[in-house]
Design a protein around this motif. Structure first.
Motif, PDB file in Angstrom:
ATOM      1  N   LYS A   6       0.844  -1.193   0.000  1.00  0.00           N
ATOM      2  CA  LYS A   6       0.000   0.000   0.000  1.00  0.00           C
ATOM      3  C   LYS A   6       0.884   1.249   0.000  1.00  0.00           C
ATOM      4  N   ARG A   7       0.533   2.159  -0.888  1.00  0.00           N
ATOM      5  CA  ARG A   7       1.232   3.451  -0.926  1.00  0.00           C
ATOM      6  C   ARG A   7       0.210   4.586  -0.813  1.00  0.00           C
ATOM      7  N   TRP A   8      -0.859   4.332  -0.087  1.00  0.00           N
ATOM      8  CA  TRP A   8      -1.965   5.282  -0.015  1.00  0.00           C
ATOM      9  C   TRP A   8      -1.521   6.527   0.743  1.00  0.00           C
ATOM     10  N   GLN A   9      -1.960   7.655   0.260  1.00  0.00           N
ATOM     11  CA  GLN A   9      -1.585   8.927   0.861  1.00  0.00           C
ATOM     12  C   GLN A   9      -2.808   9.566   1.520  1.00  0.00           C
ATOM     13  N   PRO A  10      -2.630  10.200   2.668  1.00  0.00           N
ATOM     14  CA  PRO A  10      -3.767  10.845   3.340  1.00  0.00           C
ATOM     15  C   PRO A  10      -4.289  12.022   2.531  1.00  0.00           C
ATOM     16  N   ASP A  11      -5.556  12.297   2.716  1.00  0.00           N
ATOM     17  CA  ASP A  11      -6.173  13.437   2.040  1.00  0.00           C
ATOM     18  C   ASP A  11      -5.492  14.717   2.498  1.00  0.00           C
ATOM     19  N   PRO A  12      -5.035  15.569   1.562  1.00  0.00           N
ATOM     20  CA  PRO A  12      -4.309  16.774   1.967  1.00  0.00           C
ATOM     21  C   PRO A  12      -5.146  17.748   2.792  1.00  0.00           C
ATOM     22  N   GLU A  13      -6.491  17.662   2.704  1.00  0.00           N
ATOM     23  CA  GLU A  13      -7.348  18.585   3.443  1.00  0.00           C
ATOM     24  C   GLU A  13      -7.776  18.025   4.799  1.00  0.00           C
ATOM     25  N   THR A  14      -8.184  16.739   4.815  1.00  0.00           N
ATOM     26  CA  THR A  14      -8.698  16.161   6.055  1.00  0.00           C
ATOM     27  C   THR A  14      -7.660  15.347   6.808  1.00  0.00           C
ATOM     28  N   GLY A  15      -6.617  14.901   6.093  1.00  0.00           N
ATOM     29  CA  GLY A  15      -5.604  14.082   6.735  1.00  0.00           C
ATOM     30  C   GLY A  15      -5.979  12.623   6.862  1.00  0.00           C
ATOM     31  N   GLU A  16      -7.152  12.220   6.359  1.00  0.00           N
ATOM     32  CA  GLU A  16      -7.599  10.833   6.457  1.00  0.00           C
ATOM     33  C   GLU A  16      -7.092  10.020   5.279  1.00  0.00           C
ATOM     34  N   GLU A  17      -6.727   8.764   5.564  1.00  0.00           N
ATOM     35  CA  GLU A  17      -6.325   7.860   4.494  1.00  0.00           C
ATOM     36  C   GLU A  17      -7.562   7.343   3.768  1.00  0.00           C
ATOM     37  N   PRO A  18      -7.425   7.017   2.476  1.00  0.00           N
ATOM     38  CA  PRO A  18      -8.580   6.472   1.749  1.00  0.00           C
ATOM     39  C   PRO A  18      -8.948   5.089   2.271  1.00  0.00           C
ATOM     40  N   HIS A  19     -10.198   4.727   2.076  1.00  0.00           N
ATOM     41  CA  HIS A  19     -10.694   3.406   2.468  1.00  0.00           C
ATOM     42  C   HIS A  19     -11.248   2.730   1.219  1.00  0.00           C
ATOM     43  N   PRO A  20     -10.385   2.095   0.436  1.00  0.00           N
ATOM     44  CA  PRO A  20     -10.838   1.508  -0.837  1.00  0.00           C
ATOM     45  C   PRO A  20     -11.911   0.455  -0.613  1.00  0.00           C
ATOM     46  N   HIS A  21     -12.885   0.451  -1.525  1.00  0.00           N
ATOM     47  CA  HIS A  21     -13.998  -0.486  -1.431  1.00  0.00           C
ATOM     48  C   HIS A  21     -14.531  -0.739  -2.834  1.00  0.00           C
ATOM     49  N   GLU A  22     -15.256  -1.830  -2.974  1.00  0.00           N
ATOM     50  CA  GLU A  22     -15.814  -2.166  -4.282  1.00  0.00           C
ATOM     51  C   GLU A  22     -16.936  -1.208  -4.629  1.00  0.00           C
ATOM     52  N   SER A  23     -17.079  -0.944  -5.909  1.00  0.00           N
ATOM     53  CA  SER A  23     -18.092  -0.002  -6.384  1.00  0.00           C
ATOM     54  C   SER A  23     -19.477  -0.651  -6.377  1.00  0.00           C
ATOM     55  N   PRO A  24     -20.534   0.170  -6.445  1.00  0.00           N
ATOM     56  CA  PRO A  24     -21.893  -0.389  -6.444  1.00  0.00           C
ATOM     57  C   PRO A  24     -22.190  -1.145  -7.730  1.00  0.00           C
ATOM     58  N   ALA A  25     -23.293  -1.869  -7.734  1.00  0.00           N
ATOM     59  CA  ALA A  25     -23.642  -2.736  -8.862  1.00  0.00           C
ATOM     60  C   ALA A  25     -23.848  -1.963 -10.154  1.00  0.00           C
ATOM     61  N   THR A  26     -24.367  -0.725 -10.052  1.00  0.00           N
ATOM     62  CA  THR A  26     -24.560   0.052 -11.278  1.00  0.00           C
ATOM     63  C   THR A  26     -23.244   0.309 -12.004  1.00  0.00           C
ATOM     64  N   MET A  27     -22.135   0.229 -11.262  1.00  0.00           N
ATOM     65  CA  MET A  27     -20.825   0.409 -11.882  1.00  0.00           C
ATOM     66  C   MET A  27     -20.172  -0.927 -12.236  1.00  0.00           C
ATOM     67  N   THR A  28     -20.323  -1.935 -11.387  1.00  0.00           N
ATOM     68  CA  THR A  28     -19.623  -3.197 -11.636  1.00  0.00           C
ATOM     69  C   THR A  28     -20.289  -4.035 -12.729  1.00  0.00           C
ATOM     70  N   VAL A  29     -21.621  -3.961 -12.852  1.00  0.00           N
ATOM     71  CA  VAL A  29     -22.298  -4.761 -13.888  1.00  0.00           C
ATOM     72  C   VAL A  29     -21.823  -4.379 -15.297  1.00  0.00           C
ATOM     73  N   PRO A  30     -21.782  -3.086 -15.653  1.00  0.00           N
ATOM     74  CA  PRO A  30     -21.234  -2.746 -16.974  1.00  0.00           C
ATOM     75  C   PRO A  30     -19.797  -3.210 -17.154  1.00  0.00           C
ATOM     76  N   MET A  31     -18.993  -3.157 -16.077  1.00  0.00           N
ATOM     77  CA  MET A  31     -17.609  -3.610 -16.178  1.00  0.00           C
ATOM     78  C   MET A  31     -17.548  -5.112 -16.464  1.00  0.00           C
ATOM     79  N   ILE A  32     -18.451  -5.887 -15.851  1.00  0.00           N
ATOM     80  CA  ILE A  32     -18.478  -7.331 -16.078  1.00  0.00           C
ATOM     81  C   ILE A  32     -18.881  -7.641 -17.524  1.00  0.00           C
ATOM     82  N   VAL A  33     -19.908  -6.940 -18.017  1.00  0.00           N
ATOM     83  CA  VAL A  33     -20.353  -7.161 -19.398  1.00  0.00           C
ATOM     84  C   VAL A  33     -19.221  -6.846 -20.375  1.00  0.00           C
ATOM     85  N   LEU A  34     -18.539  -5.725 -20.164  1.00  0.00           N
ATOM     86  CA  LEU A  34     -17.432  -5.352 -21.046  1.00  0.00           C
ATOM     87  C   LEU A  34     -16.278  -6.351 -20.947  1.00  0.00           C
ATOM     88  N   ALA A  35     -16.091  -6.925 -19.771  1.00  0.00           N
ATOM     89  CA  ALA A  35     -15.038  -7.934 -19.610  1.00  0.00           C
ATOM     90  C   ALA A  35     -15.334  -9.170 -20.453  1.00  0.00           C
TER      91      ALA A  35
END
Length: 632
Positions: A444-473
């Motif tokens: 991990k090379r995640w960098q904290p947000d320059p404004e809030t100082g919080e690190e990102p919390h990566p997570h999977e996208s919602p179905a409206t985004m992943t379904v098109p990605m699956i079809v294109l795959a």
């Protein structure tokens, strides 16, 4: 069934009108209305495709005339559509991938307060692109061409509150206007030479025109293609266009705008085939651009800009292929379609990563994301394998065919083009492997947000985004293989594009083996550089080539030195000549007359005695003159 053809354009056009003019009442449902309009157009396309398959190959082309647009003596322009195998291919790609991108945008733009307007622009983009590929004449095509340019300006600059986005939109618009001049001049030359700009009559009459005229028309069409498809020397706008929302990048770079140039040249094949000098320029532009874009892609840390360099390179393959003539036309379109699947999937995957990383685009701030975003990793990975030409996936079947066609050109030219294509394949594997390693592997090379100082919390996208990605795959994996079965795609396009096997000095198996070795070499080199060592968060200085590639191989510097500075100097000279020359002469003349008038004004005193004295003096002069004349 033919009545459905106008509805292909009408569906997204009506959707755009409702979304852009309907007001805030559609804010809550506008995104679904825009998606439904795109899906409806796709449904019409599928119905027309099924109908077309039911007819013999030589009877599949359909013409529909709606009305006479400009009925003038000697100048006839109709709003008419032509649906054949070539335009049908584009219709299905534009509406199919476009609908998936609309669906993806529902989730991606969920929190944008101007989402309704965004979907209106997306619909407008689809309508303009469909008009472009369905037009049966160059003038109507030009309307769609300009519509695509307008919609791209609106979409690239959608977040105009960001100065970088506003500048990128203007840059794309201006650079494309240069290419559009080429298309407008080509249409004028066609009308002057053939008396028409409708496809059929122009192509039939092309054989009677001089080679010089056909070369001039072809070069102007190529200039137009370079603008829309971001080919050298009009490629500088493409990387900056990443300032728009990620669905815009997918739409522009996969299924619509950048493919317009490939369509234009392929549609105009009857002209290019009789202008060999112009065809040579086309293949040179394509070969140079495929290497140019690949080198740029190697040095970018911004994930979207790395993919933008990839798009430039892959379109370069297609432009090179159409420049080869009948040997390459069907394979250029085949690669265009497979590229539409895997490049749209890659961009949507990049957007999913950004969604989970607080809109971070710097890949040096990623790392290890495969554990947190498994669907994104899997779909992006399949797109990666497809674009590098991994055996069995879509890119393997389409790009290998272009490389075979290059060698089949024969002579020294064929060898040079084939070697350029092989080098491009190796570099493609390098920079795409780099993208995969920097994003999904390593620590991990995640960098904290320059404004809030919080690190990102990566997570999977919602179905409206992943379904098109699956079809294109799925398309990234299977489309190329399906097209290759029994040469089905080649046979589909042959009535429109023709085909010539050529005489390749290398067998297809030999080309495949060499291409695979080049691909594996690129993967291995990227792994050695980025997979076996710690990736620094701050990029090293790098070589002179690396530094130049980070600056897009100095393309903006070149444009500034060759175009902007001389243009500014010319403008300054004209301003000086206008202000000091023309204005100086006019103002000087006015000042002279004004000065004389001011002095003459002193004579007009208003005193009667002065006027009487003047009259008396004048009388004396007249009498004296008369006496003098008589004495003489």
């Amino acid at each position: 069934m033919n009545s459905l053809i106008p509805l292909l354009v009408a569906a997204p056009l009506v959707g755009a009108a409702l979304l852009l003019l309907g007001g805030r009442v559609l804010d809550r449902s506008g995104h679904w209305l825009g998606t439904a309009a795109a899906a409806l157009s796709f449904g019409f396309g599928l119905a027309l495709f099924a109908d077309m398959l039911g007819r013999p190959a030589d009877q599949r082309a359909v013409h529909v005339t709606l009305w006479s647009w400009i009925p003038v003596n000697g100048f006839q322009a109709d709003v008419a559509f032509q649906l054949d195998q070539l335009s049908m291919t584009f219709v299905l790609l534009i509406t199919g991938v476009g609908t998936l991108i609309h669906l993806y945008s529902v989730g991606y733009m969920a929190h944008d307060e101007r989402r309704r307007r965004f979907f209106g622009y997306l619909n407008l983009f689809l309508a303009a692109m469909l008009l472009l590929v369905l037009a049966d004449n160059y003038l109507l095509l030009y309307v769609g061409w300009e519509g695509v340019g307008l919609a791209s300006y609106l979409l690239i600059g959608f977040w105009q509150h960001k100065p970088s986005a506003a500048v990128a939109a203007k840059k794309a618009f201006i650079v494309n206007r240069v290419g559009d001049m080429g298309l407008s001049i080509a249409i004028m030359l066609m009308f002057a030479q053939f008396g028409t700009f409708t496809f059929g009559p122009v192509f039939r009459a092309a054989g009677g025109a001089s080679e010089g005229m056909l070369t001039a028309i072809s070069l102007m069409l190529l200039l137009a293609a370079c603008g829309k498809s971001a080919q050298v020397p009009l490629q500088s706008w493409l990387g900056d266009a990443m300032e728009g929302p990620t669905p815009v990048s997918a739409l522009i770079h996969a299924a619509t705008m950048v493919t317009a140039g490939v369509y234009l040249i392929t549609r105009s094949s009857a002209i290019f085939d009789q202008a060999p000098d112009a065809q040579l320029v086309v293949v040179v532009v394509g070969a140079v651009t495929l290497l140019f874009g690949a080198i740029v892609g190697c040095a970018k840390d911004d994930i979207k800009k790395a993919l933008a360099g990839s798009t430039m390179s892959q379109i370069g393959y297609m432009i090179m292929a159409v420049g080869l003539g009948p040997i390459g036309y069907p394979f250029a379109i085949m690669h265009l379609v497979t590229h539409g699947f895997f490049k749209a999937g890659l961009f949507l995957g990049a957007g999913s990563v950004m969604h989970g990383m607080n809109d971070e685009v710097n890949m040096r701030h990623y790392g290890g994301l495969r554990k947190y975003m498994p669907i994104t990793f899997a779909t992006f990975g399949l797109g990666y394998l497809a674009i590098i030409g991994f055996p069995g996936l879509s890119g393997f079947f389409s790009k290998d065919k272009i490389i075979e066609a290059a060698f089949a050109k024969g002579s020294t030219e064929g060898w040079i083009l084939g070697l350029c294509a092989l080098i491009g394949a190796s570099v493609t594997a390098f920079y795409m492997t780099r993208v995969m390693l920097l994003t999904f592997f390593g620590e991990k090379r995640w960098q904290p947000d320059p404004e809030t100082g919080e690190e990102p919390h990566p997570h999977e996208s919602p179905a409206t985004m992943t379904v098109p990605m699956i079809v294109l795959a799925f398309g990234s994996v299977f489309a190329g293989g399906l097209f290759a079965i029994g040469n089905s795609f080649l046979n589909w396009l042959e009535p429109v594009t023709g085909h010539d096997e050529g005489h390749s000095p290398l067998s297809p198996l030999t080309v495949t083996l060499i291409t695979t070795v080049c691909m594996l070499a690129g993967v291995a080199l990227a792994y050695l550089m980025y997979g076996r060592s710690t990736v620094p968060v701050t990029p090293p200085v790098g070589s002179a080539l690396t530094r130049a590639a980070r600056r897009d191989l100095l393309q903006d510097d070149f444009n500034h030195a060759v175009l902007v500075r001389p243009g500014s100097a010319l403008a300054a000279t004209l301003v000086y000549f206008d202000s000091k020359g023309l204005d100086g002469f006019v103002n000087g003349l006015a000042a002279t007359i004004g000065g004389i008038s001011a002095r003459l004004r002193h004579i007009q005193t208003g005193f009667v005695r002065s006027y009487a004295l003047s009259m008396f003096g004048g009388t004396l002069v007249l009498v004296a003159s008369t006496l003098l004349m008589r004495s003489v």
